[in-house]
Design an enzyme around this catalytic site. Structure first.
Site, mmCIF file in Angstrom:
data_model
loop_
_atom_site.group_PDB
_atom_site.id
_atom_site.type_symbol
_atom_site.label_atom_id
_atom_site.label_comp_id
_atom_site.label_asym_id
_atom_site.label_seq_id
_atom_site.Cartn_x
_atom_site.Cartn_y
_atom_site.Cartn_z
ATOM 1 N N LYS A 78 0.848 -1.194 0.000
ATOM 2 C CA LYS A 78 0.000 0.000 0.000
ATOM 3 C C LYS A 78 0.884 1.244 0.000
ATOM 4 O O LYS A 78 1.904 1.288 0.702
ATOM 5 C CB LYS A 78 -0.900 -0.018 1.241
ATOM 6 N N SER A 153 -9.715 1.773 2.698
ATOM 7 C CA SER A 153 -8.843 2.540 1.836
ATOM 8 C C SER A 153 -7.797 1.700 1.091
ATOM 9 O O SER A 153 -7.280 2.150 0.076
ATOM 10 C CB SER A 153 -8.118 3.619 2.648
ATOM 11 N N SER A 177 -9.845 -0.474 6.998
ATOM 12 C CA SER A 177 -9.264 -0.373 5.655
ATOM 13 C C SER A 177 -8.554 -1.611 5.120
ATOM 14 O O SER A 177 -8.194 -1.635 3.948
ATOM 15 C CB SER A 177 -8.302 0.805 5.593
HETATM 16 N N1 GLN Z 1 -13.033 3.952 5.893
HETATM 17 C C1 GLN Z 1 -12.520 4.425 7.134
HETATM 18 C C2 GLN Z 1 -12.225 5.893 7.047
HETATM 19 O O1 GLN Z 1 -12.504 6.452 6.069
HETATM 20 C C3 GLN Z 1 -11.338 3.637 7.570
HETATM 21 C C4 GLN Z 1 -10.099 4.036 6.897
HETATM 22 C C5 GLN Z 1 -8.916 3.235 7.335
HETATM 23 O O2 GLN Z 1 -9.041 2.218 8.020
HETATM 24 N N2 GLN Z 1 -7.757 3.718 6.966
HETATM 25 O O3 GLN Z 1 -11.728 6.485 7.951
#
Ligand code: GLN
Length: 486
Positions: A78, A153, A177
């Protein structure tokens, strides 16, 4: 022999027996990546030449008998983990040219093991989002249906593993994420206990919640990769000085008598019927294996999303303050004076979702509102942790849906932040409590979209969590991977 169809541990066996070389594996993946990248956009940066060089070095290590489990097996990373002199953008204009002067600890481990890195994967900008639609480089596509999001994400990592562009990938999970994109693309994604895997070199979103973890095609690979990632790191002050476990060894034990908790709050309003059915079927399968199913309550989980979006945004507003155009990152041409330069660099460098989070977080931390929002959220966080402590007196693991629905279409939620935030309704609790949780495929909907089931365990009980997942995988079978026309 189709090398891209093998799991990482199968590849390890073949390498070990000298039936294949790392170069052959990497070449097969390069072919696949080149064929599919125009459709999927899983990667921000490809490092294929370097991967070939590393494959040759890995083949030397294997010859010299200095190899370990993953030597010669490629991986995708990532794009929020620092890679020495290789662009690390967080899918943001702000860092589009940033080349870190050092490796994250997980990257150092990967390099030491002789794993070729295929490239850096696409993500929501600064890991804020659930669909990769906030990426400055455009969204990644879900390999099961190119009109749908892969989740986020860490959507690029999930898509790459599901589409067989990589056998393994790393993601980060602040509120879901890793698990949410794993669920939406039908792969296995694991968020370890907070502090089990070093965060050194992971560009921080919300430091008290962020954890790095593996994306794999099956549970055994997940356990094996966690073996490599886990461990104390003096460079990360929140790293746990835990003793080493062998997660792979933990797999295959009988689960007779295992107490599996079913939290009522996770099966209510908003849950898609097909998802519910598949998760309940998975729970039945565990019962057939001898597990004892216990209904439990996690009453404060209803407040998790609200607490998460206060804590995560508060920490993000502070973490992202360093990106001011001075030391690194985007610097505006508008440099009339230093304050103008700060303002314009940030205004130009960050996308709308990141700005929204910074504003929310700054507001929650501001003098007049600190007690009402941030402090209250911290208290709720403790109550959520207490809920889990009480539940884990009665059960060994907790099983829930990973997400309320399957992969949604592009554009469906991106203009409605609250709808997007609801994607995390079942995942944020584990981050707030600091405990491990993973998602694995539980089946497909009628439309052939993957459904994820989440397994949550007490802190540092990854062995029990993984063994439960392994048993479940054996019991319900895999859903396979999508067929993509190349
Ligand atoms: N979707 C969640 C957010 O927007 C989690 C993001 C993540 O775990 N980095 O914060």
């Amino acid at each position: 022999m189709e090398l891209i169809n093998k799991s990482a541990l199968e590849l390890h066996d073949l390498l070990d027996k000298k039936e294949i070389t790392s170069r052959e594996i990497v070449e097969a993946y390069i072919k696949r990546i080149e064929a599919l990248e125009p459709k999927l956009n899983s990667f921000v940066t490809l490092t294929l030449e370097q991967a070939l060089e590393d494959a040759d070095k890995a083949d030397e290590m294997i010859k010299n008998k200095t190899s370990t489990t993953f030597t010669g097996i490629p991986i995708a990373i990532k794009d929020n983990m620092c890679t020495y002199h290789v662009k690390t953008t967080c899918s943001s204009k702000m860092l589009q040219d940033f080349k870190p002067p050092y490796d994250a600890t997980v990257i150092a481990k990967i390099k030491k093991a002789g794993m070729p890195i295929l490239g850096k994967t696409n993500m929501d900008e600064f890991a804020m989002g659930s669909s990769t639609e906030t990426s400055f480089f455009g969204p990644s596509k879900n390999p099961w249906d190119l009109e749908r999001v892969p989740g986020g994400s860490s959507g690029g990592s999930a898509a790459a593993v599901a589409a067989k562009q990589a056998p393994l990938a790393l993601g980060s999970d602040t509120g879901g994420s890793i698990r949410q994109p794993a669920a939406l693309t039908g792969v296995v994604g694991l968020k370890p206990t907070y502090g089990l895997v070093s965060r050194y070199g992971l560009i921080a979103f919300a430091s008290s919640l962020d954890q790095i973890g593996p994306f794999t095609r099956d549970v055994a690979d997940s356990a094996a990769l966690l073996n490599m990632l886990a461990g104390y790191d003096p460079k990360d002050t929140t790293s746990l000085p835990n003793k080493r476990s062998d997660y792979l060894q933990a797999l295959g034990k009988e689960i007779r008598g295992l107490r599996v908790g079913l939290p009522r709050e996770f099966f209510g309003e908003g849950l898609d019927k097909e998802v519910e059915k598949a998760v309940l079927k998975a729970i039945d399968a565990l019962a057939t294996e001898g597990a004892q199913i216990v209904e439990i309550d996690l009453p404060y989980s209803k407040k998790a999303l609200a607490a998460y979006y206060l804590i995560a945004t508060a920490e993000a507003s502070s973490n992202l303050a360093r990106l001011d155009g001075v030391r690194y990152g985007h610097r505006s041409e508008n440099q009339k004076d230093s304050v103008t330069m700060f303002k314009h660099s940030r205004a130009e460098g960050f996308g709308p979702e990141v700005k929204r989070r910074i504003m929310l977080g700054t507001y929650a931390l501001s003098a007049g509102f600190y007690d009402a929002y941030y402090l209250k959220a911290l208290k709720v966080r403790t109550l959520i942790k207490n809920d889990f402590d009480a539940a884990f007196k009665k059960v060994d693991v907790i099983v829930t849906p990973t997400t309320p629905s399957v992969a949604f279409k592009f554009g469906e939620k991106v203009l409605d932040p609250l709808a997007m935030y609801l994607s995390d309704v079942y995942t944020t609790t584990a981050n707030l409590a600091g405990i491990p949780a993973m998602s694995m495929p539980a089946g497909l909907t009628k439309e052939k979209l993957p459904i994820g089931v989440q397994i949550i365990a007490p802190a540092l009980a990854e062995e029990i969590m993984l063994n439960t997942a392994y048993t479940l995988e054996k019991a319900i079978g895999t859903i396979g991977l999508p067929t993509l026309e190349v």
